[in-house]
Write an enzyme that holds these catalytic residues in place. Structure first.
Site, mmCIF file in Angstrom:
data_model
loop_
_atom_site.group_PDB
_atom_site.id
_atom_site.type_symbol
_atom_site.label_atom_id
_atom_site.label_comp_id
_atom_site.label_asym_id
_atom_site.label_seq_id
_atom_site.Cartn_x
_atom_site.Cartn_y
_atom_site.Cartn_z
ATOM 1 C CG PHE A 130 -1.576 1.152 0.776
ATOM 2 C CD1 PHE A 130 -3.073 1.589 0.207
ATOM 3 C CD2 PHE A 130 -1.384 2.154 1.600
ATOM 4 C CE1 PHE A 130 -3.558 2.403 0.699
ATOM 5 C CE2 PHE A 130 -2.544 3.811 1.248
ATOM 6 C CZ PHE A 130 -3.633 3.509 0.951
ATOM 7 C CG ASP A 215 6.029 4.205 1.585
ATOM 8 O OD1 ASP A 215 6.359 4.771 2.537
ATOM 9 O OD2 ASP A 215 4.875 3.967 0.950
ATOM 10 C CE LYS A 244 0.714 6.472 6.696
ATOM 11 N NZ LYS A 244 -1.287 6.606 6.117
HETATM 12 C C1 LIG Z 1 3.005 3.230 3.553
HETATM 13 C C2 LIG Z 1 2.285 3.892 2.754
HETATM 14 N N1 LIG Z 1 2.837 4.785 1.883
HETATM 15 C C3 LIG Z 1 2.015 5.847 1.452
HETATM 16 C C4 LIG Z 1 0.416 5.897 1.559
HETATM 17 C C5 LIG Z 1 -0.351 6.971 1.713
HETATM 18 O O1 LIG Z 1 0.222 8.712 1.921
HETATM 19 P P1 LIG Z 1 -0.682 9.637 1.958
HETATM 20 O O2 LIG Z 1 -2.644 8.978 2.379
HETATM 21 O O3 LIG Z 1 -0.298 10.382 2.568
HETATM 22 O O4 LIG Z 1 -1.238 10.403 0.945
HETATM 23 C C6 LIG Z 1 -0.037 5.356 3.472
HETATM 24 C C7 LIG Z 1 -0.825 5.942 3.488
HETATM 25 O O5 LIG Z 1 -1.316 4.959 4.379
HETATM 26 C C8 LIG Z 1 1.181 4.237 3.583
HETATM 27 O O6 LIG Z 1 0.873 3.478 4.493
#
Ligand SMILES: Cc1ncc(COP(=O)(O)O)c(C=O)c1O
Length: 392
Positions: A130, A215, A244
């Site tokens: 994700f 990530d 975040k």
């Molecule tokens: C590992 C990871 N990458 C990217 C994102 C995407 O972040 P955003 O919702 O701020 O676009 C999330 C969101 O939950 C995430 O958990």
């Protein structure tokens, strides 16, 4: 009836205020926030240092755009780069934007530095990933709900089983520019790979001259008991993706952090964002980095995390079939014969604990790191009570 698009299915609680690890609803009922906005509120609601930084900046200037310099951005970038042990920062806003930015950087690096034939760059990702919700990012998701009716999709991605370094290496060919992974898969249910996985990925990517993009948008910035989950695994990726908690739960702040031999491929006009690196975001982001520089939050998440994980393991066989996690981040598989994850979260809410289900029967806990040991024990007691009631 609501005027909101129905892309979320919230629990029936309407939050009005927050303080530390707690939130209060419109009727005055208090809840321990065990989701912390998917780890965006790692430092708690209304952290005094973060609120002070935001308030001070509100009175100075909030937005200039990148057409001009602003006096908050360089200090933020320098501090964040130092925290990550890198020399360059690309500031953005949301997590998905950081992921998109890294995809562009990796492709440009592949063509301009590695010499991959034009238009052929591929990026290896992992099943169950994700990384956000944009059309390109969902192009390499395996989640049917995330993809249905949103095609056509962006080409250039190859997905391999998560946790399997041999499968990853077998997928590398002359077009591969990067491997993009979550060090722990969050939305998949806090899936922790084997301890050897990330070190093997580091060794393989180095050997094949492929970028390793971690990530850490959900796993990073204290959550797992370290600044980055990669620290726990003893690896240093080429690019960190952060988001975040970087905005302290106050403003959206994300970033790609790496060295100039990679991030330096971007030239003026090739990438940008109206709000990325704005002075308010940079002021809050700097205050977040300053909190992390002390190591206090990482240590606290490590110590409290051990307590949480061991208390949760005590529920295995009592309505819980498995517990996974690191630091203050736990995925709990509820016995599907007992209840759905959603039902457990509804009953937890009645007892004053807010949590979130994922994939049917899993619930995840990610309380703010300012939570106390007693509050954590209390939350696990509420879960035990819910499971007991369901079994009765
Ligand atoms: C590992 C990871 N990458 C990217 C994102 C995407 O972040 P955003 O919702 O701020 O676009 C999330 C969101 O939950 C995430 O958990």
């Amino acid at each position: 009836m609501t005027s909101l698009a129905h892309n979320y299915h919230p629990l029936e609680v309407t939050v009005a205020t927050g303080d530390g690890a707690w939130v209060t609803d419109v009727a005055g009922k208090r809840y321990l926030d065990c989701l912390a906005a998917y780890s965006a509120v790692n430092f708690g609601h209304g952290h005094p240092a973060l609120v002070a930084a935001a308030k001070a900046q509100l009175d100075r200037i909030t937005l200039t755009s990148r057409a001009f310099h602003n006096d908050r951005l360089e200090p933020f970038a320098a501090a964040l780069a130092a925290l990550a042990g890198k020399d360059m920062v690309l500031p953005m806003n949301t997590g998905a934007e950081a992921v998109e930015s890294a995809i562009k950087v990796a492709r440009a690096w592949g063509y301009r530095v590695k010499g991959v034939p034009a238009e052929r760059a591929t990026i290896i990702v992992a099943d169950g990933n994700f990384h956000g919700r944009t059309t390109t990012i969902i192009s390499f998701s395996n989640d049917a709900d995330a993809r249905a009716d949103f095609g056509p999709f962006t080409p250039g991605f190859v997905s391999v089983p998560y946790g399997d370094a041999a499968a990853l290496e077998a997928a590398i060919d002359e077009t591969t520019v990067a491997v993009l992974l979550e060090p722990i898969q969050g939305e998949a249910g806090i899936v922790v790979p084997p301890a050897s996985y990330l070190p093997e990925v580091r060794e393989i990517t180095t050997r094949h001259n492929v970028l390793f993009i971690a990530d850490e948008i959900q796993s990073g910035l204290g959550r797992t008991g370290a600044t980055f989950q990669c620290d726990n695994a003893g690896v240093v990726p080429d690019l960190y993706l952060l988001g975040k908690a970087l905005g302290g739960g106050i403003v959206p702040v994300s970033a790609v952090v790496g060295n100039s031999d990679i991030l330096g491929v971007l030239q003026p006009g090739q990438h940008g964002s109206t709000f990325g690196g704005n002075p308010l975001a940079a002021a809050v982001g700097l205050a977040v980095v300053e909190l992390l520089q002390t190591g206090e939050y990482q240590g606290r998440a490590r110590m409290l995390g051990e307590r949480l994980q061991s208390a949760l393991r005590g529920l295995i066989g009592h309505g819980v079939v498995a517990v996974r996690g690191a630091g203050l981040w736990a995925g709990i598989d509820i016995d599907p014969a007992l209840a759905t994850g959603r039902r457990v979260c509804e009953l937890l809410m009645e007892k004053g604990v807010l949590a979130k289900d994922t994939h049917g029967s899993t619930i995840r806990l990610a309380p703010p790191i300012v939570v106390t040991a007693e509050e954590l024990d209390w939350a696990v007691e509420q879960l035990a009570a819910v499971l007991k009631e369901l079994a009765a």
